[in-house]
Enzyme design. Structure first.
Site, PDB file in Angstrom:
ATOM      1  N   LEU A   1      21.797 -11.497 -24.425  1.00  0.00           N
ATOM      2  CA  LEU A   1      20.944 -10.488 -23.806  1.00  0.00           C
ATOM      3  C   LEU A   1      20.097  -9.783 -24.858  1.00  0.00           C
ATOM      4  O   LEU A   1      18.921  -9.463 -24.612  1.00  0.00           O
ATOM      5  CB  LEU A   1      21.804  -9.474 -23.054  1.00  0.00           C
ATOM      6  CG  LEU A   1      21.026  -8.344 -22.367  1.00  0.00           C
ATOM      7  CD1 LEU A   1      20.067  -8.897 -21.320  1.00  0.00           C
ATOM      8  CD2 LEU A   1      21.980  -7.336 -21.740  1.00  0.00           C
ATOM      9  N   TYR A   2      20.658  -9.521 -26.023  1.00  0.00           N
ATOM     10  CA  TYR A   2      19.881  -8.904 -27.103  1.00  0.00           C
ATOM     11  C   TYR A   2      18.641  -9.729 -27.395  1.00  0.00           C
ATOM     12  O   TYR A   2      17.513  -9.205 -27.460  1.00  0.00           O
ATOM     13  CB  TYR A   2      20.743  -8.767 -28.357  1.00  0.00           C
ATOM     14  CG  TYR A   2      19.969  -8.390 -29.600  1.00  0.00           C
ATOM     15  CD1 TYR A   2      19.338  -7.157 -29.696  1.00  0.00           C
ATOM     16  CD2 TYR A   2      19.869  -9.267 -30.671  1.00  0.00           C
ATOM     17  CE1 TYR A   2      18.618  -6.803 -30.832  1.00  0.00           C
ATOM     18  CE2 TYR A   2      19.161  -8.934 -31.809  1.00  0.00           C
ATOM     19  CZ  TYR A   2      18.533  -7.703 -31.886  1.00  0.00           C
ATOM     20  OH  TYR A   2      17.817  -7.360 -33.007  1.00  0.00           O
ATOM     21  N   ALA A   3      18.814 -11.050 -27.560  1.00  0.00           N
ATOM     22  CA  ALA A   3      17.674 -11.916 -27.846  1.00  0.00           C
ATOM     23  C   ALA A   3      16.682 -11.910 -26.682  1.00  0.00           C
ATOM     24  O   ALA A   3      15.463 -11.919 -26.899  1.00  0.00           O
ATOM     25  CB  ALA A   3      18.156 -13.335 -28.117  1.00  0.00           C
TER      26      ALA A   3
ATOM     27  N   THR B   1      16.029  -9.456 -24.628  1.00  0.00           N
ATOM     28  CA  THR B   1      15.237  -8.221 -24.636  1.00  0.00           C
ATOM     29  C   THR B   1      14.163  -8.274 -25.715  1.00  0.00           C
ATOM     30  O   THR B   1      13.058  -7.752 -25.530  1.00  0.00           O
ATOM     31  CB  THR B   1      16.112  -6.978 -24.842  1.00  0.00           C
ATOM     32  OG1 THR B   1      16.775  -7.034 -26.120  1.00  0.00           O
ATOM     33  CG2 THR B   1      17.151  -6.840 -23.739  1.00  0.00           C
TER      34      THR B   1
END
Length: 336
Positions: free
Chosen positions: A151-153, A155
């Site tokens: 999810l970090y990537a 975003t």
């Protein structure tokens, strides 16, 4: 020149703000000082900035639209360096909403503020994590990044696409920098260098994922800072060679927009990085070998040829020098 820098209590933001102040810029820093990791380290960084001439700080959350609008209205910056984000890959498993609030909603508020105040150049942090399932090495900005694994990537990929839309619609020059495994003094305590250094110093085992077979483009913080500052001076234009039939992911024919990798060209095996920590700490590591974690990629390697060609800069600090400087700071700050 007034420059807004977000995330100035964070690792990279602190160092970038300090460098810009050293060049004579007026820097307005913004950070919410959240408790994702020990806020005392954030306050210690911030204390060193607040003692420097030309620095002003605003404690605010990027997700607070009114606060960000007020900050830009008062500061009226000519340039913006956006480095604040909810960082960390694994934390998203337990707190995914923090990533969308900070990295997506917060970035929208920064873009809107840049639009309202005719900012001359926005440089923002992306990440090598956007390469996700792409296994072609070295990673190139001209490759597809359509399959993020965390999810970090996701975003951060969204940030790149949002920046392009604002660059196209409103003519805001936007440059995204994909950072590769940054380490050094004042680093984040949730990242491997400090986790490993602390465990080795205390004689505790360290968790070595993928049985140590990772390789990473470990990049010393001074190299990152120099690249950010130099990039800030070179706002992108439109790429006249762009074709709508075969668009280049790194550039745009319809917007002043650019993506660059910024990282050391020579990847380093994780076991060699640990060996350098051992050498500088004077203690052997007790290693607990574990399989590859979900969301991790086995290897990263940065192609920085575009950064060299367009900005005239490449990272130069060797991992041997970088680890020695990191450990010297670690011992001084933590007393280990």
């Amino acid at each position: 020149m007034t420059i807004v820098v977000s995330g100035t209590a964070g690792f990279i933001g602190f160092h970038v703000a300090k460098a810009l102040l050293g060049r004579g810029a007026q820097v307005v820093g913004v950070d919410n000082l959240n408790d994702y990791y020990d806020p005392s380290l954030k306050r210690a960084r911030l204390a060193r900035l607040e003692g420097l001439p030309g620095y002003a700080h605003v404690t605010a959350d990027l997700a607070d639209r009114t606060a960000i609008e007020d900050l830009f209205a008062k500061a009226r910056p000519s340039r913006v360096v956006h480095l604040a984000a909810q960082a960390g890959v694994r934390y998203a498993a337990t707190n995914p909403h923090a990533y969308v609030s900070s990295n997506v909603v917060g970035f929208l508020h920064v873009l809107e503020a840049c639009r309202s105040h005719q900012v001359q150049h926005l440089v923002y942090a992306s990440t090598s994590s956007v390469y996700g399932a792409n296994s072609t090495l070295p990673f190139s900005e001209h490759d597809s990044t359509e399959h993020p694994l965390t999810l970090y990537a996701a975003t951060k990929k969204a940030n790149e696409q949002m920046a392009h839309s604002y660059a196209h619609l409103y003519g805001i020059p936007c440059t995204g920098l994909r950072f590769f495994t940054v380490y050094g003094p004042w680093g984040r305590p949730d990242m491997a260098p400090i986790l490993f250094a602390r465990a080795i110093s205390e004689g505790r085992p360290i968790k070595v994922f993928n049985h140590g077979q990772h390789s990473r483009s470990f990049t010393f913080i001074d190299d990152i800072v120099e690249g950010v500052v130099r990039t800030l001076d070179v706002p992108p234009g439109r790429n006249a060679g762009w074709s709508s039939r075969d668009p280049d992911p790194a550039t745009s024919g319809v917007a002043p927009y650019r993506i660059y990798n910024i990282g050391h060209e020579q990847p380093v095996q994780l076991l060699h990085f640990i060996e350098l920590l051992e050498r500088n700490l004077g203690r052997k590591a007790v290693m607990e070998m574990l399989p590859l974690q979900a969301g991790d990629v086995p290897d990263t390697e940065a192609d920085v040829s575009d950064l060299i060609a367009d900005i005239g800069y490449r990272p130069v600090v060797s991992v041997e020098e970088g680890v020695a400087r990191f450990v010297a700071w670690y011992r001084e700050y933590y007393g280990s």
